[in-house]
Design a protein around this motif. Structure first.
Motif, PDB file in Angstrom:
ATOM      1  N   ALA A 382       1.285   5.997  26.291  1.00  0.00           N
ATOM      2  CA  ALA A 382       1.483   7.017  27.330  1.00  0.00           C
ATOM      3  C   ALA A 382       1.554   8.384  26.681  1.00  0.00           C
ATOM      4  O   ALA A 382       2.245   8.568  25.673  1.00  0.00           O
ATOM      5  N   CYS A 383       0.841   9.367  27.238  1.00  0.00           N
ATOM      6  CA  CYS A 383       0.883  10.688  26.603  1.00  0.00           C
ATOM      7  C   CYS A 383       1.074  11.866  27.557  1.00  0.00           C
ATOM      8  O   CYS A 383       1.463  12.946  27.120  1.00  0.00           O
ATOM      9  N   HIS A 384       0.809  11.716  28.861  1.00  0.00           N
ATOM     10  CA  HIS A 384       1.115  12.826  29.771  1.00  0.00           C
ATOM     11  C   HIS A 384       1.905  12.334  30.968  1.00  0.00           C
ATOM     12  O   HIS A 384       1.731  11.218  31.430  1.00  0.00           O
ATOM     13  N   PHE A 385       2.753  13.211  31.472  1.00  0.00           N
ATOM     14  CA  PHE A 385       3.765  12.828  32.458  1.00  0.00           C
ATOM     15  C   PHE A 385       3.877  13.892  33.531  1.00  0.00           C
ATOM     16  O   PHE A 385       3.670  15.074  33.264  1.00  0.00           O
ATOM     17  N   SER A 386       4.241  13.460  34.757  1.00  0.00           N
ATOM     18  CA  SER A 386       4.470  14.460  35.795  1.00  0.00           C
ATOM     19  C   SER A 386       5.947  14.758  35.980  1.00  0.00           C
ATOM     20  O   SER A 386       6.302  15.746  36.620  1.00  0.00           O
ATOM     21  N   PHE A 399      10.245   7.702  34.639  1.00  0.00           N
ATOM     22  CA  PHE A 399       9.334   8.801  34.409  1.00  0.00           C
ATOM     23  C   PHE A 399       7.920   8.359  34.722  1.00  0.00           C
ATOM     24  O   PHE A 399       7.596   7.185  34.644  1.00  0.00           O
ATOM     25  N   SER A 400       7.141   9.321  35.173  1.00  0.00           N
ATOM     26  CA  SER A 400       5.857   9.021  35.785  1.00  0.00           C
ATOM     27  C   SER A 400       4.725   9.436  34.860  1.00  0.00           C
ATOM     28  O   SER A 400       4.659  10.577  34.426  1.00  0.00           O
ATOM     29  N   LEU A 401       3.846   8.483  34.558  1.00  0.00           N
ATOM     30  CA  LEU A 401       2.744   8.732  33.638  1.00  0.00           C
ATOM     31  C   LEU A 401       1.527   9.259  34.393  1.00  0.00           C
ATOM     32  O   LEU A 401       1.150   8.714  35.417  1.00  0.00           O
TER      33      LEU A 401
ATOM     34  N   TYR B 393      14.314  -5.014  50.001  1.00  0.00           N
ATOM     35  CA  TYR B 393      14.759  -3.961  50.919  1.00  0.00           C
ATOM     36  C   TYR B 393      15.158  -2.745  50.069  1.00  0.00           C
ATOM     37  O   TYR B 393      16.057  -2.849  49.229  1.00  0.00           O
ATOM     38  N   VAL B 394      14.461  -1.616  50.229  1.00  0.00           N
ATOM     39  CA  VAL B 394      14.666  -0.449  49.358  1.00  0.00           C
ATOM     40  C   VAL B 394      15.634   0.528  50.016  1.00  0.00           C
ATOM     41  O   VAL B 394      15.413   0.954  51.155  1.00  0.00           O
ATOM     42  N   THR B 395      16.683   0.878  49.284  1.00  0.00           N
ATOM     43  CA  THR B 395      17.620   1.885  49.803  1.00  0.00           C
ATOM     44  C   THR B 395      17.436   3.230  49.113  1.00  0.00           C
ATOM     45  O   THR B 395      17.841   4.260  49.633  1.00  0.00           O
ATOM     46  N   ARG B 396      16.864   3.216  47.892  1.00  0.00           N
ATOM     47  CA  ARG B 396      16.752   4.465  47.143  1.00  0.00           C
ATOM     48  C   ARG B 396      15.468   4.456  46.326  1.00  0.00           C
ATOM     49  O   ARG B 396      15.160   3.456  45.683  1.00  0.00           O
ATOM     50  N   LEU B 397      14.730   5.544  46.356  1.00  0.00           N
ATOM     51  CA  LEU B 397      13.527   5.693  45.532  1.00  0.00           C
ATOM     52  C   LEU B 397      13.773   6.774  44.495  1.00  0.00           C
ATOM     53  O   LEU B 397      14.520   7.718  44.728  1.00  0.00           O
ATOM     54  N   MET B 398      13.131   6.643  43.351  1.00  0.00           N
ATOM     55  CA  MET B 398      13.304   7.632  42.275  1.00  0.00           C
ATOM     56  C   MET B 398      11.966   8.024  41.696  1.00  0.00           C
ATOM     57  O   MET B 398      11.089   7.191  41.513  1.00  0.00           O
ATOM     58  N   GLY B 399      11.843   9.305  41.344  1.00  0.00           N
ATOM     59  CA  GLY B 399      10.740   9.734  40.497  1.00  0.00           C
ATOM     60  C   GLY B 399       9.596  10.409  41.217  1.00  0.00           C
ATOM     61  O   GLY B 399       9.597  10.562  42.434  1.00  0.00           O
ATOM     62  N   PHE B 400       8.624  10.836  40.402  1.00  0.00           N
ATOM     63  CA  PHE B 400       7.514  11.662  40.856  1.00  0.00           C
ATOM     64  C   PHE B 400       6.214  10.868  40.912  1.00  0.00           C
ATOM     65  O   PHE B 400       5.138  11.432  40.831  1.00  0.00           O
ATOM     66  N   GLY B 401       6.306   9.544  40.998  1.00  0.00           N
ATOM     67  CA  GLY B 401       5.133   8.717  40.804  1.00  0.00           C
ATOM     68  C   GLY B 401       4.190   8.669  41.981  1.00  0.00           C
ATOM     69  O   GLY B 401       4.069   7.645  42.645  1.00  0.00           O
ATOM     70  N   PHE B 402       3.526   9.769  42.257  1.00  0.00           N
ATOM     71  CA  PHE B 402       2.514   9.778  43.308  1.00  0.00           C
ATOM     72  C   PHE B 402       1.397  10.726  42.923  1.00  0.00           C
ATOM     73  O   PHE B 402       1.647  11.863  42.537  1.00  0.00           O
TER      74      PHE B 402
END
Lengths: 476, 471
Positions: A382-386, A399-401, B393-402
């Protein structure tokens, strides 16, 4: 607003030493252990370049003074936007109503304190000639477009600021600082038939335009385009626990989330962190030494003085796996009977400081980075992240790759679609099994959010190998 | 998109405010006139005022009392199709004259963009289309620091009394915010609205095995103080949500149905907003680019953006360019109606604005949501759960993964394992993944528990299958 005159007098007579003495006296008139005044003048600017043209120009100035009184664990806070005597006295008095111990505090007499200079900048970018800056933007745009005919959209933004602060404290300090900062960022969308992908890259710091002598804008533009193209044919990522190798630089975001926040002393003072009460214990593999270093020349997270008037410094957090200490603001240091570390930071004069990171680094180790990759039979590079996020209490962090690849038989192979990694802070650093010799600080793009406040930070790490972290792909 | 907890807009003006409102409108009008005198073809001023009282306590004692008010003014000028936006907090007449001159001057640095235009004056909201949105509560002005502290203390105490396993606290915070927005444009629009928002959040902590802590939180926020849930109810709910996570563990990687609680669901909706925004469309940064008028979700999914919800945290009588607010159906029984647009995005896409412009003082208008919600279904969340054999069943989401360009969705999650329609055990440290496309098309149940507490809000809903990554 290229007003370079009166660099030190933006606060006018409202911030002279005698006035500060009087205001601090007013703040402490009902008692209290400590009071301070935080004057801030923040000049900002931006250029947005899109579709081949300068689309918008932004400029702004904010000015104000926050008054704080601390009584035991309680803080009273108020601020004024007019630096006239009456509204400032009102703010000081309002902040002081938190105190219940009664007056009779000794008179305050502040005197100027010295400070180091970790960002010697002759001309903040904000004051550099407009056509110089616009030329840099156009060069990045042109390089991104020239990278590949598939590049269909390029956006370049330059955000700049010059933040001038003056802190006067009831323990007699009066400190000023000028904090220049810029962030140059390129986003690219590339399209091949029906396929589309994005890429981004950026840089900056507390530097002048000379930054671009080392890092040419063309390289930033090309890097954004490269990532979009490289990820165009990305395949679905695996799901489940596996070995992950993190590249140097931006991967420091892992450190920031996995251990950084958990070592900010406010959480430990309240015993709500997983790291509470663990100084002296092993919290990481003995390959890991982690520092928070405000003294890196020109870095985005560096500070000469923090927002409580204390000098920025380098603090060893973890030494060869052993937890050595926390990052403090004045309040946590006093309540935990520890030395302040100069980590009291705040977004602006409308809010109170908290312990915050500056530049947080994991230091270089002994392993050859190529050997680290060769050692992995099946895993992810993994080398870049948002970005990332952490839950301080249970230690879970993500953390999001945005750029990652499969490792198969010791070689980097197929690109993978955007995927999230999740781990547990106190657990993940014990799984660091190799640390590279190739330490790199990420370029200056990262911003940290906490308590609703954003502050610029730096991250950095060498190549790292993690034995087992959960990869959130779709291929079960 | 703004976090509803910091929202403070309203539509009715209290008497005590109107004097100063008139003065602020006059100030904004003077800046518009000044910029026009200096050569701006278009000048638009947004003036915002904000007053806040924040009381934070921890373990029964005050930690922070913050009381202050502020104001700031933003000016957009367009001259020969070149734009600049400047902001200041110095409202002295002489300073504003200088400020207007600097803004007009700054516009010279940008380059002509034929789409940078204000709305057609004929489209602007008139005085007749200013609905009463019930978003201002005069009672909030009377709350003092002691009352706010008392509410926070009561909330935390209720959490600690509710369950002996609550061993610590990150505290409780009561916030009272009052604000005003004044918009004056050279196209002939003058409008203002003010509003209030009160919130109380309680954050208890419990000790788990292996030195782990478990935090939970619960909160309420309303435009009217009298509609805020009681501190006792908020505290008890916070405690319940904290202790139910005790013993949470990872699960094995699997593909199962996923149920989103209203809190997690609202985060999915935030993600959706990013890809139905006209800004994303003209930047070609949405996977929905060629999907207008086609199915993008299951037929159970209808999503609206409605700025006219009475008492809504995201309600606004007019948008950031002075267009009358209107309800937009964004997804109609699964079909994508079309991108939400402000004037600029609309021109780029060759269509009218949907009155979806938001605006802050420091930048040009941009597409924003108001009250962006998934329309509730008919069944109760309990029935939806009971109808589910095995699920996460999800109660909490985390992160910027979109990634909006591809729709790839991968986020950290915690919640519960569901077995035979019941909660079996708490789960943490897993991720859920799919594309947003697959997620929305896979919705096979929408419950009826929508609460407009936050401006982006969702009822409980279920997705047929997603990848849950764990051990």
């Amino acid at each position: 607003m290229n007003d370079s005159a009166s660099r030190t007098s933006v606060f006018g007579p409202g911030a002279d030493a005698h006035q500060c003495d009087r205001l601090l006296g007013e703040a402490l008139s009902r008692g209290g252990d400590y009071a301070d005044l935080f004057f801030e003048h923040n000049q900002s600017g931006s250029f947005t370049f899109e579709d081949g043209r300068v689309k918008n120009v932004g400029r702004g100035v904010s000015l104000g003074m926050g008054a704080r009184v601390v009584d035991g664990e309680a803080t009273g806070y108020a601020y004024a936007q007019d630096l006239e005597e009456a509204p400032m006295r009102e703010a000081a008095r309002t902040a002081g109503t938190i105190a219940t111990g009664g007056g009779a505090t000794e008179a305050v007499a502040v005197s100027a304190s010295s400070r180091p200079d970790y960002y010697p900048v002759d001309t903040p970018t904000l004051w550099a000639p407009d056509d110089h800056r616009l030329a840099l933007i156009r060069r990045a745009d042109a390089a991104a477009r020239a990278y590949d005919p598939a590049v269909s959209k390029v956006q370049v933004t330059l955000g700049e600021g010059l933040r001038r602060v003056l802190v006067a404290t009831s323990d007699g300090r009066l400190v000023t600082d000028e904090q220049p900062l810029f962030r140059f960022f390129v986003r690219v969308v590339a399209e091949q038939g029906a396929k589309r992908q994005s890429g981004s890259s950026g840089g900056g710091g507390r530097q002048g335009l000379s930054y671009f002598e080392g890092q040419r804008p063309e390289e930033i533009g090309r890097e954004a385009a490269r990532i979009a193209l490289a990820m165009m044919d990305a395949q679905e990522a695996p799901a489940g626990e596996m070995t992950v190798v993190l590249g140097p630089g931006d991967s420091g975001i892992l450190l920031h989330e996995a251990v950084g926040h958990g070592l900010e002393a406010d959480f430990n003072r309240k015993a709500t962190s997983n790291y509470s009460g663990r100084v002296g214990e092993a919290v990481a593999s003995d390959l890991c030494t982690v520092v928070d270093d405000a003294t890196v020349t020109g870095a985005r997270g560096s500070i000469n003085v923090d927002d409580e008037g204390l000098q920025g410094r380098r603090t060893v957090l973890i030494e060869k796996g052993i937890l050595r200490g926390y990052m403090h603001d004045r309040l946590s240091a006093r309540l935990m009977d520890a030395h302040p570390t100069g980590n009291g930071r705040r977004e602006d004069f409308t809010v109170t400081p908290y312990p915050r990171m500056t530049n947080t680094f994991l230091l270089a180790g002994q392993s050859d980075p190529e050997e680290i990759i060769r050692s992995v039979d099946r895993g992810i590079y993994a080398c870049h992240f948002s970005g990332g996020q952490v839950n301080i209490s249970n230690g879970d962090f993500v953390f999001s790759l945005t750029e990652s690849y499969l490792i198969e038989g010791g070689k980097i192979t197929a690109p993978l679609r955007g995927v999230n990694l999740i781990g547990n802070g106190p657990d993940v650093l014990t799984r660091v099994s190799m640390v590279g010799t190739d330490f790199a600080a990420a370029d200056g793009i990262w911003t940290c959010g906490k308590e609703g406040q954003s502050v610029p930070v730096g991250v950095g790490t060498p190549t790292l190998k993690l034995d087992g972290i959960t990869v959130g792909g779709t291929q079960a | 998109m703004s976090d509803s907890k910091h929202d403070s807009k309203s539509d009715s003006r209290s008497d005590s405010q109107s004097d100063s409102t008139d003065r602020l409108i006059a100030t904004a009008q003077a800046v518009v006139a000044r910029a026009q005198d200096l050569g701006a073809h278009t000048a638009e001023v947004l003036l915002v005022t904000h007053r806040e009282l924040t009381a934070k306590i921890r373990l029964g004692k005050p930690e922070l009392v913050l009381q202050a008010s502020s104001r700031a003014l933003g000016l957009r000028v367009i001259r020969d199709q070149c734009s600049a936006v400047c902001h200041t907090a110095d409202l002295a007449p002489a300073a504003l004259d200088e400020f207007a001159a600097q803004a007009v001057d700054a516009a010279r640095l940008s380059e002509p963009d034929p789409n940078s235009t204000p709305p057609d004056p004929g489209d602007l909201a008139t005085a007749a289309d200013r609905p009463d949105l019930d978003i201002h509560d005069p009672a909030m002005a009377k709350v003092d620091a002691d009352q706010a502290l008392a509410m926070a203390i009561a909330g935390e105490q209720a959490a600690r009394d509710h369950d002996p396993r609550i061993t610590n606290s990150e505290g409780a915070t009561c916030s009272i915010a009052t604000g005003q927005r004044i918009l004056v444009t050279s196209g002939g629009f003058t409008g203002s609205y003010g509003g209030t928002f009160a919130s109380l959040v309680v954050e208890p902590v419990a000790d788990d095995a292996d030195g782990k802590k478990r935090n939970g939180h619960w909160w309420d926020g309303r435009r009217h103080l009298s509609r805020l849930a009681s501190p006792q109810d908020i505290g008890a709910e916070a405690a319940r949500r904290t202790v139910e996570q005790l013993g949470a563990r990872k699960i094995d990687t699997c593909q199962v149905p996923v149920i989103f609680s209203p809190e997690a669901g609202s985060q999915v909706l935030s993600t959706l907003f990013g890809v139905v925004s006209g800004d994303a469309a003209y930047r070609r940064s949405t996977y929905l680019l060629d999907r207008e008028k086609t199915p993008i979700a299951s037929g159970l999914v209808t999503v609206v953006d409605d700025p006219l919800v009475p008492g809504g945290p995201g309600s606004r009588p007019f948008d950031g360019e002075g267009l009358a607010s209107r309800k937009n159906v964004v997804v109609d029984r699964g079909a994508f109606t079309g991108f939400l647009c402000d004037t600029y995005a609309g021109r780029r896409l060759g269509r009218p604005s949907t009155a979806s412009a938001g605006r802050g003082i420091s930048g040009p208008p941009g597409v924003t949501s108001s009250n962006f919600t998934l329309v509730p279904g008919d069944i109760t969340p309990e029935d939806l759960l009971a109808d589910t054999d095995r699920a996460f069943y999800v109660t909490r989401l985390m992160g910027f993964g979109f990634n909006p360009v591809t729709g790839d969705f991968s986020k950290g999650a915690e919640g519960f394992w569901i077995e035979k329609g019941k909660r079996a055990f708490p789960v943490s440290e897993v991720t859920i993944s799919a594309t947003l496309d697959e997620l929305l098309l896979g919705v096979d149940g929408v419950a009826n528990d929508l609460d407009h507490r936050s401006s982006t809000a969702s009822p409980t809903f279920r997705v047929k299958t997603m990848t849950v990554a764990g051990s």
